[in-house]
Design a protein around this motif. Structure first.
Motif, short mmCIF file in Angstrom:
data_model
loop_
_atom_site.label_atom_id
_atom_site.label_comp_id
_atom_site.label_asym_id
_atom_site.label_seq_id
_atom_site.Cartn_x
_atom_site.Cartn_y
_atom_site.Cartn_z
N ASP A 194 0.85 -1.19 0.00
CA ASP A 194 0.00 0.00 0.00
C ASP A 194 0.89 1.24 0.00
O ASP A 194 1.54 1.55 1.00
N GLY A 195 0.91 1.96 -1.10
CA GLY A 195 1.77 3.13 -1.21
C GLY A 195 1.40 4.25 -0.26
O GLY A 195 2.18 5.17 -0.03
N GLU A 196 0.18 4.19 0.31
CA GLU A 196 -0.27 5.24 1.22
C GLU A 196 -0.02 4.86 2.69
O GLU A 196 -0.29 5.67 3.58
N SER A 197 0.47 3.67 2.94
CA SER A 197 0.68 3.23 4.31
C SER A 197 1.73 4.08 5.02
O SER A 197 2.73 4.49 4.42
N LYS A 198 1.52 4.34 6.29
CA LYS A 198 2.49 5.07 7.10
C LYS A 198 3.09 4.12 8.15
O LYS A 198 3.16 4.43 9.33
N SER A 199 3.50 2.97 7.68
CA SER A 199 4.10 1.99 8.59
C SER A 199 5.19 1.21 7.88
O SER A 199 5.17 1.06 6.66
N VAL A 200 6.16 0.76 8.66
CA VAL A 200 7.25 -0.06 8.15
C VAL A 200 7.23 -1.37 8.90
O VAL A 200 6.62 -1.50 9.96
N ILE A 201 7.91 -2.38 8.36
CA ILE A 201 7.84 -3.73 8.92
C ILE A 201 9.24 -4.29 9.15
O ILE A 201 10.17 -4.03 8.38
N PHE A 202 9.36 -5.05 10.23
CA PHE A 202 10.54 -5.87 10.51
C PHE A 202 10.06 -7.29 10.69
O PHE A 202 9.09 -7.53 11.43
N VAL A 203 10.73 -8.23 10.05
CA VAL A 203 10.35 -9.65 10.15
C VAL A 203 11.58 -10.46 10.52
O VAL A 203 12.61 -10.39 9.85
N GLY A 204 11.49 -11.24 11.58
CA GLY A 204 12.62 -12.09 11.96
C GLY A 204 12.54 -12.50 13.41
O GLY A 204 11.82 -11.89 14.23
N ARG A 205 13.26 -13.55 13.73
CA ARG A 205 13.30 -14.01 15.12
C ARG A 205 13.96 -12.94 15.97
O ARG A 205 14.97 -12.33 15.57
N LEU A 206 13.39 -12.67 17.14
CA LEU A 206 13.88 -11.60 18.00
C LEU A 206 15.09 -12.12 18.77
O LEU A 206 14.99 -12.67 19.86
N SER A 207 16.26 -11.94 18.16
CA SER A 207 17.48 -12.55 18.67
C SER A 207 18.63 -11.55 18.61
O SER A 207 18.51 -10.47 18.00
N LYS A 208 19.74 -11.92 19.21
CA LYS A 208 20.93 -11.07 19.17
C LYS A 208 21.43 -10.90 17.75
O LYS A 208 21.95 -9.85 17.38
N GLN A 209 21.30 -11.95 16.94
CA GLN A 209 21.74 -11.86 15.54
C GLN A 209 21.02 -10.73 14.81
O GLN A 209 21.62 -10.00 14.03
N LYS A 210 19.74 -10.57 15.07
CA LYS A 210 18.93 -9.55 14.38
C LYS A 210 19.18 -8.15 14.94
O LYS A 210 18.72 -7.17 14.35
N ASP A 211 19.88 -8.05 16.06
CA ASP A 211 20.26 -6.77 16.66
C ASP A 211 19.05 -5.85 16.86
O ASP A 211 18.96 -4.77 16.26
N ILE A 212 18.13 -6.28 17.70
CA ILE A 212 16.91 -5.53 17.97
C ILE A 212 17.24 -4.19 18.64
O ILE A 212 16.52 -3.21 18.48
N GLY A 213 18.35 -4.14 19.36
CA GLY A 213 18.76 -2.88 19.98
C GLY A 213 18.99 -1.79 18.95
O GLY A 213 18.55 -0.63 19.13
N SER A 214 19.66 -2.13 17.85
CA SER A 214 19.88 -1.16 16.79
C SER A 214 18.56 -0.78 16.11
O SER A 214 18.34 0.37 15.72
N LEU A 215 17.66 -1.77 15.94
CA LEU A 215 16.36 -1.48 15.36
C LEU A 215 15.62 -0.43 16.19
O LEU A 215 15.06 0.54 15.65
N LEU A 216 15.64 -0.60 17.52
CA LEU A 216 14.96 0.36 18.39
C LEU A 216 15.63 1.73 18.34
O LEU A 216 14.94 2.76 18.36
N SER A 217 16.96 1.75 18.26
CA SER A 217 17.67 3.03 18.20
C SER A 217 17.36 3.76 16.90
O SER A 217 17.14 4.99 16.90
N VAL A 218 17.36 3.04 15.79
CA VAL A 218 17.02 3.65 14.50
C VAL A 218 15.60 4.19 14.54
O VAL A 218 15.33 5.32 14.09
N TRP A 219 14.68 3.39 15.09
CA TRP A 219 13.29 3.82 15.09
C TRP A 219 13.07 5.04 15.96
O TRP A 219 12.26 5.92 15.65
N GLN A 220 13.81 5.15 17.05
CA GLN A 220 13.71 6.34 17.90
C GLN A 220 14.11 7.59 17.13
O GLN A 220 13.46 8.65 17.24
N LEU A 221 15.17 7.49 16.31
CA LEU A 221 15.60 8.62 15.49
C LEU A 221 14.55 8.97 14.44
O LEU A 221 14.30 10.15 14.16
N VAL A 222 13.95 7.94 13.84
CA VAL A 222 12.93 8.18 12.82
C VAL A 222 11.71 8.86 13.44
O VAL A 222 11.14 9.82 12.88
N ARG A 223 11.28 8.39 14.61
CA ARG A 223 10.07 8.91 15.25
C ARG A 223 10.21 10.37 15.67
O ARG A 223 9.22 11.09 15.76
#
Length: 379
Positions: A194-223
């Motif tokens: 949906d080109g009008e959507s105002k949401s982004v997606i992350f898909v993956g097992r919530l693990s150290k490999q996926k580095d969820i800490g960096s995901l949260l840090s990036v999202w804080q900057l975006v927000r």
């Protein structure tokens, strides 16, 4: 042609398990191969992914897990006994099946197979990066053990790696390395994101490999720049730190946590882009999946998958040196530029077709025919 797949078990909802089953089913249905699937320690576990009735299945029922009941020295003795039993069982199956090619998906089984296979060509199909233990920050002893296990791949007639970067490392111990990516489930529906959507997606097992800490840090900057946008996280809890798990569950910071879904394509189509913050990826299957649904993708340039999949600036962005501010800037660039999102969407749909099952299985077919011909010629 008769193909024998060997793995430890098909007991979990994992990417390797799905890929092995789908390839076995495809080879039997489309090429008329006589395909056998041999598991070493399946036991009574049900299959999460259904094997076609035309694929022959055998389980050796070697209980490798019982070694962990014992202290170290007795465990080593038990492990030696189990491997001896495993070799005897594999030898019997090889004599019974008489395969033209053996494909092993577990590095720890190669030495046992090589001691009993005779002249039958063996392919080691790698589903993990050569240096996974190093990427995970494992201790020295574990890294040495991983290296010792990986050295057994030099006994195989061919190694199949998922990416060019990983293949370059495997070639240091085996000169015959082929790059064949995993079979990817692509969006076969005519509808895309949906080109009008105002949401982004992350898909993956919530693990150290996926580095969820960096995901949260990036999202804080975006927000900070786009507080009306939302992040939707799809995945089951892995070895994530409890503090990060609580942050994902907290309300009021634009993040919604979802359980894994069986219809991930529908989930992709509800969002505007996909983010991947992994520290390493043997491949990164979610990237072409999302691209096939029209999502631009943004990922750290980690070893080794994203650089093979993403054409930087065309169908997504590769973020170098784990630069979180640059990552957030690229997310905001796509948020602010609908035309760029549309261009990358169309480019991603096109480039993701490289991973269509027909292309991937044609490469496997050519490899099997090559190895089978060499065996007949005695080369």
């Amino acid at each position: 042609m008769r193909i024998l797949y060997v793995t430890d078990a098909l007991a979990i909802w994992g990417g390797m398990e799905r890929v092995l089953v789908e390839k076995a089913n495809y080879l039997a249905a489309h090429y008329g191969y006589e395909v056998y699937m041999l598991t070493v320690c399946q036991g009574g576990h049900p299959f999460p992914f259904p094997l076609d009735s035309s694929v022959h299945y055998v389980d050796l029922d070697i209980p490798f897990h019982i070694q962990y009941q014992y202290p170290f020295i007795r465990r080593m003795l038990m492990l030696r006994r189990l491997h001896r039993r495993c070799r005897t069982a594999i030898r019997y199956q090889l004599e019974t099946i008489s395969p033209d090619v053996i494909v092993c998906a577990r590095i720890e089984l190669i030495r046992d197979i090589c001691r009993v296979k005779g002249s039958t060509p063996l392919v080691f199909e790698s589903h993990a990066s050569f240096w996974t233990s190093r990427f995970e920050g494992a201790g020295l002893l574990r890294q040495i053990h991983t290296l010792w296990m990986n050295l057994s791949a030099q006994k195989a007639q061919a190694v199949v790696a998922l990416t060019d970067g990983d293949a370059a490392v495997w070639r240091k111990i085996n000169k015959t390395v082929h790059v064949i990516p995993d079979v990817v489930h692509l969006n076969e529906n005519q509808t895309c994101c949906d080109g009008e959507s105002k949401s982004v997606i992350f898909v993956g097992r919530l693990s150290k490999q996926k580095d969820i800490g960096s995901l949260l840090s990036v999202w804080q900057l975006v927000r900070q720049r786009h507080p009306d946008w939302q992040l939707h996280v799809y995945g089951e809890k892995g070895d994530i730190e409890e503090s990060l798990w609580r942050q994902l569950q907290a309300e009021g910071h634009g993040i919604t946590l979802h359980a894994p879904t069986s219809d991930i394509m529908e989930a992709y189509r509800q969002h505007a882009m996909l983010l991947l913050t992994s520290r390493y990826e043997p491949f990164g299957m979610v990237l072409p999946e999302a691209m096939s649904s029209g999502l631009p993708v943004i990922a750290f340039d980690c070893p080794y998958g994203p650089a093979d999949i993403i054409t930087d600036g065309v169908d997504g962005f590769l973020i170098h040196n784990r630069d979180m501010e640059d990552f957030a800037d690229k997310v905001c660039l796509l948020i602010e530029n609908a035309d760029l999102r549309c261009q990358m969407s169309q480019a991603g749909i096109h480039s993701s077709q490289r991973y269509h099952v027909n292309h991937i299985m044609t490469a496997w077919h050519h490899l099997f025919e090559l190895l089978g011909t060499k065996q007949v010629l005695g080369q």
